[in-house]
Design a protein around this motif. Structure first.
Motif, short mmCIF file in Angstrom:
data_model
loop_
_atom_site.label_atom_id
_atom_site.label_comp_id
_atom_site.label_asym_id
_atom_site.label_seq_id
_atom_site.Cartn_x
_atom_site.Cartn_y
_atom_site.Cartn_z
N GLU A 74 0.80 -1.22 0.00
CA GLU A 74 0.00 0.00 0.00
C GLU A 74 0.84 1.27 0.00
O GLU A 74 0.46 2.30 -0.57
CB GLU A 74 -0.96 0.00 1.20
CG GLU A 74 -0.29 -0.08 2.56
CD GLU A 74 0.05 -1.50 2.99
OE1 GLU A 74 0.46 -1.69 4.13
OE2 GLU A 74 -0.11 -2.42 2.15
N ARG A 78 1.00 4.01 -3.28
CA ARG A 78 0.74 5.45 -3.14
C ARG A 78 1.96 6.26 -3.58
O ARG A 78 1.85 7.28 -4.26
CB ARG A 78 0.39 5.78 -1.68
CG ARG A 78 0.17 7.25 -1.40
CD ARG A 78 -1.09 7.75 -2.10
NE ARG A 78 -1.25 9.19 -1.95
CZ ARG A 78 -0.72 10.08 -2.76
NH1 ARG A 78 0.00 9.67 -3.80
NH2 ARG A 78 -0.92 11.37 -2.57
N GLU A 118 -6.24 4.18 -12.12
CA GLU A 118 -6.55 3.26 -11.00
C GLU A 118 -5.50 2.18 -10.97
O GLU A 118 -5.21 1.56 -11.99
CB GLU A 118 -7.94 2.65 -11.16
CG GLU A 118 -8.28 1.64 -10.05
CD GLU A 118 -9.59 0.92 -10.31
OE1 GLU A 118 -10.62 1.42 -9.85
OE2 GLU A 118 -9.55 -0.14 -10.97
N THR A 130 -4.23 -3.66 -2.64
CA THR A 130 -4.66 -2.28 -2.40
C THR A 130 -5.08 -1.64 -3.70
O THR A 130 -4.57 -2.00 -4.77
CB THR A 130 -3.53 -1.47 -1.73
OG1 THR A 130 -4.03 -0.19 -1.37
CG2 THR A 130 -2.36 -1.28 -2.68
N ARG A 131 -6.04 -0.71 -3.61
CA ARG A 131 -6.50 0.05 -4.77
C ARG A 131 -6.23 1.54 -4.51
O ARG A 131 -6.56 2.05 -3.45
CB ARG A 131 -7.98 -0.17 -5.03
CG ARG A 131 -8.54 0.73 -6.14
CD ARG A 131 -10.04 0.59 -6.33
NE ARG A 131 -10.40 -0.66 -6.97
CZ ARG A 131 -10.95 -1.70 -6.37
NH1 ARG A 131 -11.22 -1.63 -5.05
NH2 ARG A 131 -11.23 -2.80 -7.01
N VAL A 132 -5.64 2.19 -5.52
CA VAL A 132 -5.40 3.63 -5.45
C VAL A 132 -6.02 4.26 -6.67
O VAL A 132 -5.81 3.80 -7.80
CB VAL A 132 -3.88 3.94 -5.41
CG1 VAL A 132 -3.66 5.45 -5.35
CG2 VAL A 132 -3.21 3.26 -4.23
N LEU A 139 -5.40 12.58 -5.39
CA LEU A 139 -5.79 11.29 -4.82
C LEU A 139 -7.28 11.32 -4.48
O LEU A 139 -7.74 12.18 -3.74
CB LEU A 139 -4.96 10.99 -3.57
CG LEU A 139 -5.31 9.69 -2.84
CD1 LEU A 139 -4.97 8.48 -3.70
CD2 LEU A 139 -4.57 9.61 -1.50
N ARG A 141 -9.04 8.12 -3.69
CA ARG A 141 -9.20 7.17 -2.58
C ARG A 141 -8.12 6.11 -2.64
O ARG A 141 -7.54 5.85 -3.69
CB ARG A 141 -10.58 6.51 -2.60
CG ARG A 141 -10.85 5.60 -3.78
CD ARG A 141 -12.24 4.96 -3.66
NE ARG A 141 -12.54 4.11 -4.79
CZ ARG A 141 -13.09 4.54 -5.92
NH1 ARG A 141 -13.36 5.83 -6.06
NH2 ARG A 141 -13.35 3.70 -6.90
N GLN A 142 -7.88 5.50 -1.50
CA GLN A 142 -7.00 4.33 -1.38
C GLN A 142 -7.66 3.38 -0.41
O GLN A 142 -8.06 3.76 0.69
CB GLN A 142 -5.60 4.72 -0.88
CG GLN A 142 -4.66 3.52 -0.77
CD GLN A 142 -3.21 3.91 -0.54
OE1 GLN A 142 -2.88 5.10 -0.50
NE2 GLN A 142 -2.35 2.93 -0.40
#
Length: 589
Positions: A74, A78, A118, A130-132, A139, A141-142
């Motif tokens: 994660e 980011r 994404e 994890t998704r960013v 940004l 969302r994460q």
């Protein structure tokens, strides 16, 4: 605040300001192909074994690259979206020893600044990924996400946040061409990785991992394989490897060529000229303007600067002149060796080589059909070597049996034919070509077709599609039952019975396309007939036997139009005893 131990564990780090300023102005995102190039190279550096590229509308609407590489946690996910963050370098010294393409963190911020991006990723050690999500550089969302180990990067709304740049994008077709070329370059550089390209839900390429030769054939078709000349040479200042096109197969029109430095595709006019010069010395005025080749130069990283252009396709060598000489001399020597050992016989001016090949084969594999070695060749009247076989050769021969006193020796479509008072060389490939051309021109008879149990999909390159559309009526007349299927494909339901099981539809069609492009100054219908006939002769002769050769000889001698092909290439020519004596260095008595 993250501990020092956590910082050491992560791969993506912010660069110090002085080092960041030394890097040529980040990656410039000019079109969808720019995004594709960066995402594919990131996947390669992530140690992926399978990479899938999906695009829609030429990449303007949707781009997605999925891999099964090592993934990111994660923090790295980011950090990869921060400017001047990378896993590749940490100091100025590292800048001159780059071996990777750039594992995450360099191009992603540039892409995120002009699109919605994404990232869904997971390392092999984690159980949850994890998704960013970033839009316009911000940004959104994460969050945790489910995924197998690896990374998927999805880019949508390209240039939504920079509309002035968006208006410079071309048609879907044009943008797809650029995306496809970016895909091909990365796929060629890494044949050990499996790649797939899917456009508008249609699979364009499905490339299995293998050797470079196999990858070239996968991308460009089987027509290339027989003409590839391998090159491999080592030197104190660099190593050279890859494939050149055989000088006899190279054509004068421009073709694709690929030069890689340390596995990175580059454009280098000086080094490209070294290859053209090597061809020119062998081919003279017929030298190809841009010969096909896939070459890899491997040099120490500190002897080449890849950072002189944002796209990294231009490089500067410290010892450019030495490298030029090495490339030129190695290519010239390899091409000359290939030309001398050529199996492509019976071209104009190559009668001596054809005879030598026949003699060599006869010495090692004496055929039962030809008279014994002690039988002397008959004396024949002197005839100019370019004279085609006259009709009188069928002297007193009944129509039902035109060649009663004949011995035939066949080598890869070239026939050594011994008649009562002369010996001939016959090019059966050209004979088959002309026979088929006459059938197409006269519109007499039909070509038997055989249905395929499973239809074959013929996926074409963008530049091939309009040519095939032009040739389609002639291809159908030749026994190919095929219909358009999507933007760049045909579905093939039936093949000519004579070719069934011997050649794929794609290989035949691409042979015809190549021939069509080389025929000049004719209307499209005539070009199509000649091109399809040329492809027919080339592929049909591969399964040619002596019995079929005798039947074709009867056709040659019964029709004056069979003396030469439609473009004037001789189908047969005399073979004189004096030619054999010269080759054997035997004086005439």
């Amino acid at each position: 605040m993250a501990s020092k131990k956590d910082a050491a564990r992560h791969q993506i780090r912010l660069l110090p300001e002085p080092l960041a300023n030394q890097i040529a102005a980040g990656e410039v995102i000019l079109r969808p192909a720019s995004v594709v190039k960066e995402l594919l190279e990131n996947a390669v550096d992530a140690q992926a074994r399978h990479i899938t590229l999906r695009i829609e509308e030429g990449g303007k609407k949707f781009i997605q690259v999925s891999d099964d590489g090592i993934g990111m946690d994660e923090v790295d996910a980011r950090m990869s979206l921060e400017r001047h963050a990378t896993s590749k370098i940490q100091s100025t010294e590292d800048l001159w020893n780059i071996r990777t393409m750039g594992f995450r963190g360099e191009a992603l911020p540039s892409i995120a600044a002009v699109a919605r991006i994404e990232i869904v990723t997971r390392t092999r050690e984690q159980t949850t990924g994890t998704r960013v999500v970033v839009e316009g550089g911000e940004l959104v969302r994460q969050e945790p996400a489910a995924r197998e180990p690896g990374t998927t990067v999805t880019v949508t709304h390209l240039f939504y946040y920079t509309p002035a740049r968006k208006k410079f994008l071309k048609s879907d077709h044009t943008e797809f061409n650029h995306v496809q070329e970016a895909f091909i370059r990365v796929a060629l550089a890494h044949p050990d990785i499996a790649f797939s390209l899917i456009h508008n839900d249609e699979e364009i390429y499905h490339l299995l991992s293998g050797t470079l030769r196999q990858r070239i054939v996968q991308l460009f078709g089987n027509r290339w394989e027989a003409h590839l000349v391998e090159i491999q040479e080592e030197s104190p200042f660099g190593n050279l490897s890859g494939y050149l096109m055989h000088p006899r197969a190279a054509v004068t029109r421009r073709t694709r060529n690929y030069l890689f430095v340390n596995r990175r595709f580059v454009r280098h006019p000086h080094l490209s000229y070294a290859i053209r010069k090597a061809y020119a010395e062998l081919a003279g005025k017929e030298s190809p303007a841009s010969p096909f080749y896939v070459l890899f130069i491997d040099v120490p990283p500190d002897t080449v600067d890849v950072n002189i252009h944002p796209s990294k396709t231009e490089v500067k060598f410290h010892n450019e002149n030495t490298l030029f000489s090495f490339l030129y001399s190695t290519a010239r020597q390899r091409l000359a060796t290939a030309a001398l050992g050529s199996q492509l016989l019976f071209e104009e001016g190559d009668l001596q080589r054809a005879i030598e090949q026949v003699i060599s084969e006869r010495a090692t594999h004496p055929p039962a059909a030809v008279e014994s070695e002690s039988a002397a060749l008959p004396a024949v009247e002197e005839t100019p070597p370019t004279e085609a076989l006259p009709l009188e050769e069928a002297e007193a021969t009944p129509a039902a049996s035109p060649t009663p006193a004949m011995s035939l020796f066949l080598i890869e479509g070239i026939g050594l034919v011994k008649l009562k008072n002369r010996t001939l060389l016959v090019d059966f490939q050209r004979a088959l070509e002309q026979q088929f051309f006459l059938m197409l021109t006269d519109e007499e008879g039909s070509v038997p077709s055989q249905q395929l149990l499973v239809p074959e999909f013929v996926n074409l390159l963008p530049e091939e599609m309009p040519v095939v559309q032009t040739m389609l009526p002639v291809l159908r007349a030749a026994g190919f039952d095929m219909d358009e299927f999507g933007d760049l494909s045909f579905v093939l339901h039936a093949l000519p019975a004579a070719l069934h099981g011997r050649v794929s539809g794609l290989d035949f069609v691409r042979s015809a396309v190549t021939a069509f492009e080389e025929i000049q100054a004719l209307d499209d219908a005539e070009r199509a007939r000649r091109a399809v006939a040329h492809a027919w002769g080339r592929h049909r002769v591969a399964a040619f036997d002596a019995e079929q050769a005798e039947e074709l000889l009867a056709a040659i001698w019964s029709d004056p139009r069979m003396a030469a092909t439609a473009d004037g290439r001789s189908i047969s020519r005399p073979l004189h005893p004096k030619d054999l004596r010269l080759l054997l260095d035997r004086p005439h008595h």
